[in-house]
Motif scaffolding. Structure first.
Motif, short mmCIF file in Angstrom:
data_model
loop_
_atom_site.label_atom_id
_atom_site.label_comp_id
_atom_site.label_asym_id
_atom_site.label_seq_id
_atom_site.Cartn_x
_atom_site.Cartn_y
_atom_site.Cartn_z
N LEU A 12 0.78 -0.79 0.51
CA LEU A 12 0.11 0.14 0.44
C LEU A 12 0.82 0.87 0.00
CD1 LEU A 12 -2.62 1.46 -0.48
CD2 LEU A 12 -2.62 1.02 2.33
N VAL A 13 1.70 1.16 1.10
CA VAL A 13 3.19 2.05 0.79
C VAL A 13 3.42 2.81 -0.39
CG1 VAL A 13 5.24 3.28 1.90
CG2 VAL A 13 3.10 2.34 3.27
N LEU A 14 3.91 1.56 -1.11
CA LEU A 14 4.78 2.12 -2.30
C LEU A 14 3.47 2.04 -3.87
CD1 LEU A 14 6.82 -1.16 -2.09
CD2 LEU A 14 7.37 1.44 -1.97
N LEU A 15 1.98 1.87 -3.44
CA LEU A 15 1.26 1.74 -4.33
C LEU A 15 1.15 3.22 -4.56
CD1 LEU A 15 -0.49 0.86 -6.32
CD2 LEU A 15 -2.04 0.34 -5.34
N LEU A 16 0.60 4.10 -2.98
CA LEU A 16 0.58 5.29 -2.64
C LEU A 16 2.19 6.29 -3.50
CD1 LEU A 16 -1.36 5.23 1.03
CD2 LEU A 16 -2.37 5.62 -2.05
N GLY A 17 2.77 5.95 -2.91
CA GLY A 17 4.20 6.87 -3.53
C GLY A 17 3.66 6.68 -4.66
N LEU A 18 3.79 5.19 -5.76
CA LEU A 18 4.34 5.37 -7.12
C LEU A 18 2.27 6.37 -7.59
CD1 LEU A 18 5.01 3.89 -9.53
CD2 LEU A 18 3.18 2.46 -9.68
N LEU A 19 2.08 6.33 -6.71
CA LEU A 19 0.18 6.77 -7.84
C LEU A 19 0.80 8.43 -7.32
CD1 LEU A 19 -2.79 5.00 -6.69
CD2 LEU A 19 -1.97 5.31 -9.14
N THR A 20 1.66 9.15 -6.30
CA THR A 20 1.36 10.53 -5.88
C THR A 20 2.67 10.95 -7.29
OG1 THR A 20 0.92 10.19 -3.40
CG2 THR A 20 2.76 11.58 -4.67
N GLY A 21 3.84 10.15 -7.17
CA GLY A 21 5.21 10.11 -8.48
C GLY A 21 4.15 10.38 -9.97
N VAL A 22 3.46 9.64 -10.02
CA VAL A 22 2.95 9.59 -11.52
C VAL A 22 1.82 10.60 -11.70
CG1 VAL A 22 1.05 8.74 -12.99
CG2 VAL A 22 3.25 7.19 -12.41
N ALA A 23 1.04 11.10 -10.39
CA ALA A 23 0.64 12.45 -10.65
C ALA A 23 1.49 13.76 -10.75
CB ALA A 23 -0.64 12.47 -9.35
N ALA A 24 1.82 13.57 -10.02
CA ALA A 24 3.11 14.91 -9.68
C ALA A 24 4.08 14.65 -11.55
CB ALA A 24 4.64 14.81 -9.38
N GLY A 25 4.32 13.89 -11.93
CA GLY A 25 5.31 13.96 -13.50
C GLY A 25 3.70 14.36 -14.55
N LEU A 27 0.98 15.94 -13.75
CA LEU A 27 0.82 17.24 -14.08
C LEU A 27 2.47 18.46 -14.20
CD1 LEU A 27 -1.06 17.54 -10.83
CD2 LEU A 27 -1.91 18.21 -13.06
N THR A 28 3.36 18.57 -13.86
CA THR A 28 4.16 18.75 -14.80
C THR A 28 4.24 18.92 -16.34
OG1 THR A 28 5.55 18.31 -12.59
CG2 THR A 28 7.03 19.47 -14.13
N LEU A 29 3.79 18.11 -16.52
CA LEU A 29 3.91 17.69 -18.36
C LEU A 29 2.85 18.69 -18.87
CD1 LEU A 29 5.14 15.81 -20.47
CD2 LEU A 29 4.47 14.72 -20.46
N LEU A 30 1.62 18.44 -17.92
CA LEU A 30 0.55 18.88 -18.58
C LEU A 30 0.93 20.92 -18.25
CD1 LEU A 30 -2.01 17.04 -18.01
CD2 LEU A 30 -1.46 17.74 -19.59
N SER A 31 1.78 21.16 -17.57
CA SER A 31 1.93 22.74 -17.09
C SER A 31 3.04 23.08 -17.82
CB SER A 31 2.20 23.23 -15.74
OG SER A 31 3.44 22.53 -15.68
N CYS A 41 10.84 15.57 -11.53
CA CYS A 41 9.70 15.74 -10.31
C CYS A 41 9.11 15.17 -9.73
CB CYS A 41 8.47 17.01 -11.25
SG CYS A 41 7.25 17.39 -10.03
N GLY A 42 8.19 14.12 -10.83
CA GLY A 42 7.49 12.27 -10.96
C GLY A 42 8.19 11.36 -9.55
N ALA A 43 9.83 11.54 -9.50
CA ALA A 43 10.93 10.43 -8.57
C ALA A 43 10.80 11.28 -7.59
CB ALA A 43 11.92 10.67 -9.60
#
Length: 87
Positions: A12-25, A27-31, A41-43
């Motif tokens: 669960l901890v690794l999955l939430l970390g992965l989802l956070t990283g993908v979302a940040a990446g 959003l950075t790409l879309l901006s 940024c995602g990493a």
């Protein structure tokens, strides 16, 4: 065979970390950030999120390697309370 590679808490901890990283990446790409900046940024967000969610999610008390609160091992103090033993 009932041997698991990860506990449910670790997954669960690794999955939430992965989802956070993908979302940040994403959003950075879309901006308008470049691909390299988005990956970095995602990493970074994933690395920080794993530490955050590791502290947020309660420890698995059924696991034999569970550590007590704040990661400090329990000690048995047989000399009594240190403040009251001064004399």
């Amino acid at each position: 065979m009932d041997h698991h590679l990860l506990t449910a808490r670790s997954a669960l901890v690794l999955l939430l970390g992965l989802l956070t990283g993908v979302a940040a990446g994403v959003l950075t790409l879309l901006s308008g950030g470049g691909t390299a900046r988005s990956v970095l940024c995602g990493a970074a967000a994933a690395g920080l999120a794993v530490g955050f969610f590791n502290r947020l999610v309660a420890p698995d008390l059924d696991a034999p390697e569970a550590v007590p609160e704040h990661g400090r091992p329990e000690t048995s103090d047989t000399s009594g309370d240190s403040e009251n033993s001064r004399g």
